[in-house]
Design a protein around this motif. Structure first.
Motif, PDB file in Angstrom:
ATOM      1  N   PHE A 157      -5.036   5.237  -7.167  1.00 12.35           N
ATOM      2  CA  PHE A 157      -4.515   4.353  -6.130  1.00 12.35           C
ATOM      3  C   PHE A 157      -4.005   5.118  -4.903  1.00 12.35           C
ATOM      4  N   ILE A 158      -3.856   6.440  -5.020  1.00 10.25           N
ATOM      5  CA  ILE A 158      -3.425   7.241  -3.869  1.00 10.25           C
ATOM      6  C   ILE A 158      -4.612   7.392  -2.918  1.00 10.25           C
ATOM      7  N   PRO A 159      -4.474   7.005  -1.651  1.00 12.38           N
ATOM      8  CA  PRO A 159      -5.599   7.101  -0.716  1.00 12.38           C
ATOM      9  C   PRO A 159      -6.104   8.532  -0.562  1.00 12.38           C
ATOM     10  N   LEU A 160      -7.378   8.678  -0.357  1.00 12.55           N
ATOM     11  CA  LEU A 160      -7.996   9.978  -0.165  1.00 12.55           C
ATOM     12  C   LEU A 160      -7.382  10.670   1.053  1.00 12.55           C
ATOM     13  N   ASN A 201       0.825  -1.209   0.000  1.00 12.29           N
ATOM     14  CA  ASN A 201       0.000   0.000   0.000  1.00 12.29           C
ATOM     15  C   ASN A 201       0.862   1.263   0.000  1.00 12.29           C
ATOM     16  N   PHE A 202       0.190   2.408   0.000  1.00 14.22           N
ATOM     17  CA  PHE A 202       0.842   3.720  -0.063  1.00 14.22           C
ATOM     18  C   PHE A 202       1.751   3.939   1.144  1.00 14.22           C
ATOM     19  N   ASP A 203       1.280   3.620   2.333  1.00 18.04           N
ATOM     20  CA  ASP A 203       2.083   3.835   3.541  1.00 18.04           C
ATOM     21  C   ASP A 203       3.359   2.995   3.517  1.00 18.04           C
ATOM     22  N   GLY A 204       3.279   1.792   2.959  1.00 22.59           N
ATOM     23  CA  GLY A 204       4.467   0.963   2.849  1.00 22.59           C
ATOM     24  C   GLY A 204       5.500   1.564   1.914  1.00 22.59           C
ATOM     25  N   ARG A 220       1.208  -0.663 -10.003  1.00 21.83           N
ATOM     26  CA  ARG A 220       2.561  -1.048  -9.606  1.00 21.83           C
ATOM     27  C   ARG A 220       3.237   0.151  -8.951  1.00 21.83           C
ATOM     28  N   TRP A 221       3.445   0.099  -7.639  1.00 15.99           N
ATOM     29  CA  TRP A 221       3.999   1.230  -6.917  1.00 15.99           C
ATOM     30  C   TRP A 221       5.433   1.538  -7.361  1.00 15.99           C
TER      31      TRP A 221
END
Length: 258
Positions: A173-176, A80-83, A118-119
């Motif tokens: 894919f970027i969280p709100l 995820n984004f935080d990772g 794909r991050w």
């Protein structure tokens, strides 16, 4: 016939200069009030978008900014984004331990690759302090490439705004509520405050420059013989000084982690 008064706002950052001027009465009155104050004016409302702010940060690199893309191999791909942010913070910590002065300036943007999800991380640093070989050795999660040719830090046809626009494009894919890009602590203080003044001459643009953009909003309507206000925007990047270093993208090579 008296000359009209213009509200003139000038913002500089590195070799970039941005100007805005208008004969709009409200803006002229605002500029007159700013001239009477001792402190710097508040952030100009005409450059308040995320792209405009990021453009000023990218301009601090001048002609030495390098755009790298930090990718993840399958086994190290965060969920995820935080990772992704945790991996980037670890990279920054490792880089500063290796060379404390290497990351006084940097810009990053997290992206998930549109439909693929794909991050990866877009990363801008000073090429003299962090060449591709060093970044490849310090980034232990995957491969590093020097960015796409059409998105250098300083584009000949788009200036610094071209990459700023690319970094700020929508990504589902970027969280709100999460901000996809960021800069090194202390970079905000490197950008001088804008100058705001009232004058009777329209600001000029140098004939010779590395990049120039000019946009005019002409009067669009006439009511009772009076037209709407004229607003003009100009931005340009000064030519590099003779002998000044200019970064050229390198070809990626496989490098062992440091």
């Amino acid at each position: 016939m008296p000359m009209p008064d213009w509200c003139v706002v000038v913002q500089r950052s590195g070799p970039l200069t941005k100007t805005y001027f208008t004969d709009r009465h409200k803006s002229v009155a605002w500029a007159a009030r700013q001239q009477c104050r001792d402190g710097p004016p508040p952030g100009p409302y005409m450059w308040g978008t995320s792209e405009d702010k990021l453009e000023l940060y990218l301009a601090l690199f001048g002609f030495t900014g390098a755009h790298y893309v930090l990718t993840f191999r399958d086994e190290d791909l965060p969920p995820n984004f935080d990772g992704v942010k945790r991996c980037f913070r670890a990279f920054v910590t490792k880089t500063r331990r290796w060379r404390p002065d290497a990351l006084r300036k940097y810009v990053y943007a997290v992206e998930a690759g549109h439909e693929k999800g794909r991050w990866h991380i877009h990363f801008v640093a000073d090429a003299r302090l962090l060449p591709l070989e060093d970044v490849s050795g310090l980034w232990r999660y995957g491969f590093v490439n020097p960015g796409k040719d059409e998105y250098p830090v300083l584009h000949e046809k788009g200036g610094f705004h071209c990459l700023a626009h690319y970094f700020c494009k929508p990504d589902k894919f970027i969280p709100l509520g999460k901000h996809p890009w960021g800069v090194a602590e202390g970079m905000k203080a490197m950008i001088p405050p804008p100058s705001v003044r009232v004058q009777q001459r329209r600001p000029g643009v140098p004939q010779k420059n590395y990049y120039c953009s000019y946009r005019t909003k002409d009067p669009v309507r006439v009511v009772n013989g009076h037209s709407s206000a004229l607003m003009e925007y100009a931005s340009w990047v000064a030519l590099p000084k003779p002998g000044e270093y200019i970064y050229r993208p390198e070809k990626p090579t496989k490098t062992e982690a440091l």
